[in-house]
Each structure stands twice: as structure tokens, then as C-alpha cells.
Scaffold this motif. Structure first.
Motif, short mmCIF file in Angstrom:
data_model
loop_
_atom_site.label_atom_id
_atom_site.label_comp_id
_atom_site.label_asym_id
_atom_site.label_seq_id
_atom_site.Cartn_x
_atom_site.Cartn_y
_atom_site.Cartn_z
N ASN A 1 36.32 41.11 47.83
CA ASN A 1 36.95 40.20 48.78
C ASN A 1 37.38 38.96 48.01
OD1 ASN A 1 36.52 41.52 51.48
ND2 ASN A 1 34.44 41.52 50.68
N ASN A 2 38.69 38.81 47.83
CA ASN A 2 39.25 37.69 47.07
C ASN A 2 39.80 36.68 48.07
OD1 ASN A 2 39.93 36.49 44.53
ND2 ASN A 2 42.05 37.01 44.95
N ASN A 3 39.08 35.59 48.24
CA ASN A 3 39.38 34.66 49.32
C ASN A 3 40.20 33.46 48.86
OD1 ASN A 3 37.94 36.24 51.24
ND2 ASN A 3 36.03 35.45 50.40
N THR B 1 40.86 33.62 42.34
CA THR B 1 41.77 34.35 41.47
C THR B 1 41.01 35.54 40.91
OG1 THR B 1 42.99 32.36 40.85
CG2 THR B 1 43.20 34.26 39.38
N PHE B 2 41.55 36.73 41.11
CA PHE B 2 40.92 37.95 40.61
C PHE B 2 41.90 38.59 39.64
CE2 PHE B 2 39.58 42.39 40.62
CZ PHE B 2 38.19 42.26 40.54
N VAL C 1 40.41 46.30 47.26
CA VAL C 1 40.48 44.83 47.21
C VAL C 1 41.06 44.33 48.53
CG1 VAL C 1 41.46 42.81 46.07
CG2 VAL C 1 40.80 44.81 44.70
N TYR C 2 40.34 43.40 49.15
CA TYR C 2 40.84 42.70 50.32
C TYR C 2 41.22 41.30 49.85
CZ TYR C 2 40.90 40.44 54.91
OH TYR C 2 41.26 39.74 56.03
N ASN C 3 42.52 41.04 49.76
CA ASN C 3 43.00 39.76 49.26
C ASN C 3 43.28 38.86 50.45
OD1 ASN C 3 43.66 38.04 47.10
ND2 ASN C 3 45.82 38.34 47.54
N ASN C 4 42.39 37.90 50.67
CA ASN C 4 42.42 37.03 51.84
C ASN C 4 42.83 35.62 51.40
OD1 ASN C 4 42.03 36.04 54.44
ND2 ASN C 4 39.84 35.75 54.14
N GLY D 1 43.89 34.69 48.35
CA GLY D 1 43.67 34.40 46.93
C GLY D 1 44.83 34.85 46.07
N THR D 2 44.65 34.76 44.76
CA THR D 2 45.63 35.24 43.79
C THR D 2 45.07 36.49 43.14
OG1 THR D 2 46.37 32.99 43.35
CG2 THR D 2 46.90 34.66 41.68
N LEU D 3 45.87 37.55 43.18
CA LEU D 3 45.43 38.85 42.68
C LEU D 3 46.38 39.28 41.57
CD1 LEU D 3 43.50 41.26 43.19
CD2 LEU D 3 45.17 42.09 44.86
#
Length: 178
Positions: A136-138, A142-143, A158-161, A163-165
Motif C-alpha cells: 500500500n503506497n500512500n 514513493t515506491f 500494489v495499491y497506489n493511494n 503515492g509515486t510508483l
């Protein structure tokens, strides 16, 4: 036979990994010498490398690893098998690099990030039900994934909420079909 110290910094030995983390100053490498069952917190301002040396950190309650500083974790396993109490294996607000690592949870989700995570090699996965994503990238997070695998048993890798992916290189993500 004398007991193997759980962790060491150079010639200094520590009964727990957390004691070694607390003793670290400046850029420090901590070696995990044996499997350990504990939750660890890397404090703000810390700058450490934890070489698991093919050992495992496990604990079935709370966040397994809470990072508020700068940490590189390499060469081993972070495994949380506890019931769904909505606590991840990794809770990151700092800067974390993961290399040659297996990160696993039985349920819920594995990583929550509002800092920076650099995932270079290894496997982040879930064995059972997942709420939202394995990672969970909130907002604020940054992931960066340049290699390794993220495997979702159910829902998404990946759940990108907010954030920067960034995913590149030989990265592999597997989303569930349901």
C-alpha cells in the motif's frame, strides 16, 4: 556451548536486534546472527544496514518492522504469520532499501508506505486474503521497484493511494484474478 548473540555490530554483541539498533550511531552495519522473534523500530535519524545473513525476523503481533529513519535490509526473511489485526510486516515513514529479501504475511497486507522504499530483489507476498494491496503506497510515499517480485494471493500487488510508483527493470508483479 555459549549462546550465539542475536545481533552484532563489529565485535559488540547484543541479546536482541532492537538493542543493536538502539546502540547504532552514524552509518552502522548490524549483523543478525540467528533467527529472532521481535518487533523492531528504526528511529528517526538512524542510518543503518541490517544484514540478516539468511536469518528470519518473525513476530505474530503489531508491525514487524517500523522504519522512521534510513535502513537497508538485506539477505533474509521478514515473516509475520499472525491473524488479521490490520498490522503489516513493514510500516515505513523513512527511507528503506530492500535487497535479496523475502517479506511475507499470512493475511491483510504486507507493506504500508508513506516514505521511500527501494525494492531491488527478492519477493514480497501474501499467502492469504489481502485488504487493498500487498504493498500500500500512500500519499507522500514513493515506491521504487527495480527488480524482484510482488505476488498477490487475492486483489492487487500494489495499491497506489496517492503515492509515486516507479517500476522498472526485471520487476514482476502478479495480481489476483478475483
Amino acid at each position: 556451548a555459549p549462546r550465539t548473540p542475536t545481533a552484532s555490530i563489529g565485535a559488540n554483541s547484543y541479546d536482541t536486534l532492537q538493542e543493536a539498533i538502539n546502540a547504532a550511531s552514524g552509518a552502522t552495519t548490524i549483523k543478525l546472527n540467528t533467527d529472532t522473534e521481535e518487533n523492531i523500530t528504526i528511529p528517526s535519524g538512524a542510518n543503518i544496514v541490517i544484514d540478516l545473513q539468511n536469518n528470519t525476523i518473525t513476530k505474530d503481533s503489531d508491525y514487524l518492522v517500523t522504519n522512521n529513519g534510513t535502513v537497508q535490509i538485506t539477505n533474509g526473511k521478514l515473516i509475520r504469520t499472525g491473524e488479521n489485526d490490520q498490522k503489516q510486516v513493514i510500516h515505513n515513514t523513512g527511507i528503506m532499501t530492500l535487497s535479496n529479501i523475502e517479506v511475507k504475511h499470512e493475511s491483510y497486507s504486507v507493506v504500508t508506505n508513506t516514505g521511500t522504499i527501494n525494492f531491488n530483489s527478492g519477493k514480497i507476498w501474501i499467502n492469504g486474503d489481502v485488504n487493498q494491496g500487498v504493498v500500500n503506497n500512500n500519499t507522500g510515499g514513493t515506491f521504487n521497484m527495480t527488480g524482484g517480485q510482488i505476488i498477490a494471493g487475492r486483489r492487487q500487488a500494489v495499491y497506489n493511494n496517492g503515492g509515486t510508483l516507479r517500476i522498472s527493470g526485471s520487476s514482476y508483479l502478479e495480481n489476483a484474478s478475483n
